[in-house]
Write a protein that holds these residues in place. Structure first.
Motif, PDB file in Angstrom:
ATOM      1  N   ARG A 393       0.834  -1.256   0.066  1.00 42.87           N
ATOM      2  CA  ARG A 393       0.043   0.413   0.357  1.00 42.87           C
ATOM      3  C   ARG A 393       1.060   1.266  -0.342  1.00 42.87           C
ATOM      4  NH1 ARG A 393      -5.392   1.629   2.020  1.00 42.87           N
ATOM      5  NH2 ARG A 393      -5.338   3.814   1.268  1.00 42.87           N
ATOM      6  N   LEU A 394       1.651   0.983   0.792  1.00 44.67           N
ATOM      7  CA  LEU A 394       3.323   2.644   0.503  1.00 44.67           C
ATOM      8  C   LEU A 394       3.385   2.499  -0.698  1.00 44.67           C
ATOM      9  CD1 LEU A 394       4.193   1.330   4.415  1.00 44.67           C
ATOM     10  CD2 LEU A 394       3.732   3.659   3.412  1.00 44.67           C
ATOM     11  N   PHE A 395       3.686   1.933  -1.490  1.00 43.97           N
ATOM     12  CA  PHE A 395       4.320   1.905  -3.021  1.00 43.97           C
ATOM     13  C   PHE A 395       3.280   2.420  -3.586  1.00 43.97           C
ATOM     14  CE2 PHE A 395       5.730  -0.456  -6.684  1.00 43.97           C
ATOM     15  CZ  PHE A 395       6.751   0.617  -7.038  1.00 43.97           C
ATOM     16  N   LEU A 396       1.737   1.933  -3.887  1.00 46.61           N
ATOM     17  CA  LEU A 396       0.764   2.332  -4.567  1.00 46.61           C
ATOM     18  C   LEU A 396       0.792   3.702  -4.020  1.00 46.61           C
ATOM     19  CD1 LEU A 396      -1.841  -0.238  -5.079  1.00 46.61           C
ATOM     20  CD2 LEU A 396       0.491  -0.114  -5.961  1.00 46.61           C
ATOM     21  N   ASN A 397       0.313   4.195  -2.408  1.00 44.26           N
ATOM     22  CA  ASN A 397       0.461   5.456  -2.597  1.00 44.26           C
ATOM     23  C   ASN A 397       1.479   6.476  -3.272  1.00 44.26           C
ATOM     24  OD1 ASN A 397      -1.993   4.361  -1.287  1.00 44.26           O
ATOM     25  ND2 ASN A 397      -2.041   5.790   0.104  1.00 44.26           N
ATOM     26  N   SER A 398       2.805   6.130  -3.108  1.00 48.99           N
ATOM     27  CA  SER A 398       3.961   6.915  -3.268  1.00 48.99           C
ATOM     28  C   SER A 398       3.668   7.882  -4.494  1.00 48.99           C
ATOM     29  CB  SER A 398       5.486   6.450  -3.367  1.00 48.99           C
ATOM     30  OG  SER A 398       4.714   5.473  -4.768  1.00 48.99           O
ATOM     31  N   ARG A 418      11.416   4.867   1.517  1.00 46.02           N
ATOM     32  CA  ARG A 418      12.391   3.996   1.785  1.00 46.02           C
ATOM     33  C   ARG A 418      11.195   3.415   3.275  1.00 46.02           C
ATOM     34  NH1 ARG A 418      13.562   7.608   4.812  1.00 46.02           N
ATOM     35  NH2 ARG A 418      13.049   9.947   3.952  1.00 46.02           N
ATOM     36  N   ARG A 419       9.896   3.682   3.493  1.00 46.67           N
ATOM     37  CA  ARG A 419       9.571   2.996   4.310  1.00 46.67           C
ATOM     38  C   ARG A 419       8.735   1.270   3.893  1.00 46.67           C
ATOM     39  NH1 ARG A 419       8.552   1.604   9.792  1.00 46.67           N
ATOM     40  NH2 ARG A 419       6.037   2.154  10.365  1.00 46.67           N
ATOM     41  N   ALA A 420       8.575   1.754   3.145  1.00 41.62           N
ATOM     42  CA  ALA A 420       7.965   0.419   2.401  1.00 41.62           C
ATOM     43  C   ALA A 420       9.366  -0.896   2.164  1.00 41.62           C
ATOM     44  CB  ALA A 420       7.527   0.187   1.143  1.00 41.62           C
ATOM     45  N   LEU A 421      10.761  -0.303   2.054  1.00 39.18           N
ATOM     46  CA  LEU A 421      11.625  -0.932   2.398  1.00 39.18           C
ATOM     47  C   LEU A 421      11.837  -1.604   3.214  1.00 39.18           C
ATOM     48  CD1 LEU A 421      13.999   0.112  -0.358  1.00 39.18           C
ATOM     49  CD2 LEU A 421      13.111  -1.823  -0.136  1.00 39.18           C
ATOM     50  N   GLU A 422      11.726  -0.926   4.714  1.00 35.99           N
ATOM     51  CA  GLU A 422      11.970  -1.084   6.087  1.00 35.99           C
ATOM     52  C   GLU A 422      10.791  -2.541   6.540  1.00 35.99           C
ATOM     53  OE1 GLU A 422      10.991   2.251   8.558  1.00 35.99           O
ATOM     54  OE2 GLU A 422      13.497   3.086   8.071  1.00 35.99           O
ATOM     55  N   LEU A 423       9.761  -2.275   5.678  1.00 37.24           N
ATOM     56  CA  LEU A 423       8.735  -3.095   6.364  1.00 37.24           C
ATOM     57  C   LEU A 423       9.223  -4.436   5.677  1.00 37.24           C
ATOM     58  CD1 LEU A 423       5.583  -0.570   6.477  1.00 37.24           C
ATOM     59  CD2 LEU A 423       7.022  -1.881   8.734  1.00 37.24           C
ATOM     60  N   ILE A 424       9.175  -4.779   4.257  1.00 38.89           N
ATOM     61  CA  ILE A 424       9.588  -5.409   3.466  1.00 38.89           C
ATOM     62  C   ILE A 424      11.085  -5.683   3.334  1.00 38.89           C
ATOM     63  CG2 ILE A 424       9.813  -4.849   1.701  1.00 38.89           C
ATOM     64  CD1 ILE A 424       7.789  -7.111   0.622  1.00 38.89           C
TER      65      ILE A 424
END
Length: 425
Positions: A393-398, A418-424
């Motif tokens: 969702r973070l990626f789509l919302n980027s 960056r936040r999406a990469l942290e989570l995955i």
């Protein structure tokens, strides 16, 4: 917006316009100042839809209330300018309000079409039916003046897609959504009736089949805001319980995990393409993130989570509240998928709302309450799956900081990645 942020956004927009010479009028519909200069009045751009090398469409707002304070502007590549000309000619013959402006006297192929909401080309037929027939069928009181003017208020306007308004009635105000495509309203009406029959806390549908055939859905105005307005632990807990009940419903048709994976791949590819077009410097981290998301969510494991009916766009602003009571809204993206998708979506949007306070796990206090309620009601979900879907969702919302004209959209887009990469990781 501060002067420094204005300058940063303007620099990023101009760099984008310089890279996309196929749309010579692009900078005129990205810059508040240039568009205001072109229109001869002060406006603020609120929403952007950009198709690289093809067209750009924006919604803008003037000072004031009602639909008259909103408008749209569109520009295209020169070979598509004929479509703008035809729409302007048709509008003029009807006495409509579409204008065709030429911002650059030296280049006749630079054209910007501008119009009001009721001349939004895809929405116009359904808005006309709403004006002439729909409001009466919904029990809404006609506006005192021109259609869509106060006391009618505009809640959301997404040009060429949908308009959401609040209209007074003899009892409670009515929230009316008009979509460009009638199928969206018809499918939504059937789904809400089914959800209500299973005890899911949704708002009653006021629109009849004739309204739905013209892209119109409606419900009574309800509650005192939504979960995004502040801490409300009981409501977040109840939202989790309701989500578990939704996921526990039998699917109307057999689910196809393969189709879900194919759709996921398409969404990832489209988002990757757009972000690297907007900010070429992010190509490396976006490529890395896309690969991780595909590996985690696109594997198509036959022993993976059972696919269920999901909301598809779940977040705090989709949960209306009245004390601890809740109603879930906006099922436009309902589908069958991994149940963790809704929980991860909720967590991601909570992270976005409090980017400075983002913690190592996805979401925050409201997400924790939501998951507690979800599990208490019999829902099963792993933290790893929640975080993978939160990263998705973070990626789509980027893309949203650009679309919504955030004051520093490049930095906000970079944070999403960056936040999406942290989570995955």
């Amino acid at each position: 917006m501060s002067t420094a942020l204005q300058a940063q956004r303007r620099e990023a927009d101009r760099a984008l316009a310089a890279r996309d010479a196929r749309i010579p009028g692009l900078n005129w519909v990205l810059d508040d100042g240039l568009l205001s200069e072109l229109l001869g009045e002060s406006v603020r751009i609120t929403r952007t839809r950009y198709k690289p090398h093809t067209s750009a469409l924006v919604a803008f707002r003037r000072a004031g209330d009602g639909a008259g304070s909103y408008g749209w502007a569109s520009t295209t590549a020169p070979e598509h300018a004929g479509k703008l000309q035809r729409r302007a000619d048709s509008s003029r013959k009807r006495g409509g309000g579409i204008r065709l402006l030429q911002p650059d006297d030296l280049h006749a192929d630079v054209l910007v079409a501008v119009g009001p909401i009721d001349e939004d080309w895809p929405l116009r037929p359904n808005l006309g039916w709403l004006r002439d027939h729909g409001l009466g069928r919904l029990g809404a009181l006609p506006a005192a003046g021109r259609f869509l003017e106060p006391p009618v208020s505009v809640l959301r306007y997404n040009p060429e897609r949908r308009l959401v308004i609040r209209v007074p009635s003899a009892t409670l105000p009515v929230v009316v959504k008009t979509a460009a495509h009638a199928g969206e309203a018809a499918a939504g009406r059937r789904l809400r009736q089914r959800l209500a029959s299973h005890g899911i806390p949704v708002l009653p549908e006021l629109a009849d089949p004739e309204c739905a055939a013209h892209g119109i859905s409606a419900s009574p105005d309800w509650g005192h805001g939504d979960l995004s307005c502040g801490d409300n632990d009981p409501a977040a807990y109840r939202a989790g319980q309701a989500l578990a009940a939704l996921h526990g419903m039998d699917a109307e048709a057999s689910t196809d995990p393969t189709a879900d994976v194919e759709d996921l791949v398409r969404q990832l590819a489209a988002t990757r393409s757009m972000i690297t077009c907007l900010l070429p410097g992010l190509e490396a981290p976006v490529t890395r993130l896309t690969g991780r998301l595909l590996a985690s969510l696109g594997a198509g494991d036959p022993h993976g989570p059972r696919h269920v009916l999901v909301h598809g766009d779940f977040s705090a602003d989709q949960v209306l509240v009245d004390g601890p009571a809740i109603r879930i809204i906006d099922f436009d993206r309902a589908r069958t998928s991994d149940p963790a998708r809704d929980l991860g979506s909720f967590a991601a949007v909570e992270d976005i709302a409090d980017a400075a306070g983002a913690v190592p796990v996805a979401g925050g206090r409201q997400t924790a309450q939501l998951i507690d309620g979800y599990r208490e009601a019999g829902g099963h979900v792993s933290q790893a799956r929640v975080e993978a879907w939160a990263a998705f969702r973070l990626f789509l919302n980027s893309v949203d900081p650009f679309r919504n004209r955030a004051s520093d959209w490049p930095a906000e887009t970079d944070w999403h990645i960056r936040r999406a990469l942290e989570l995955i990781a």
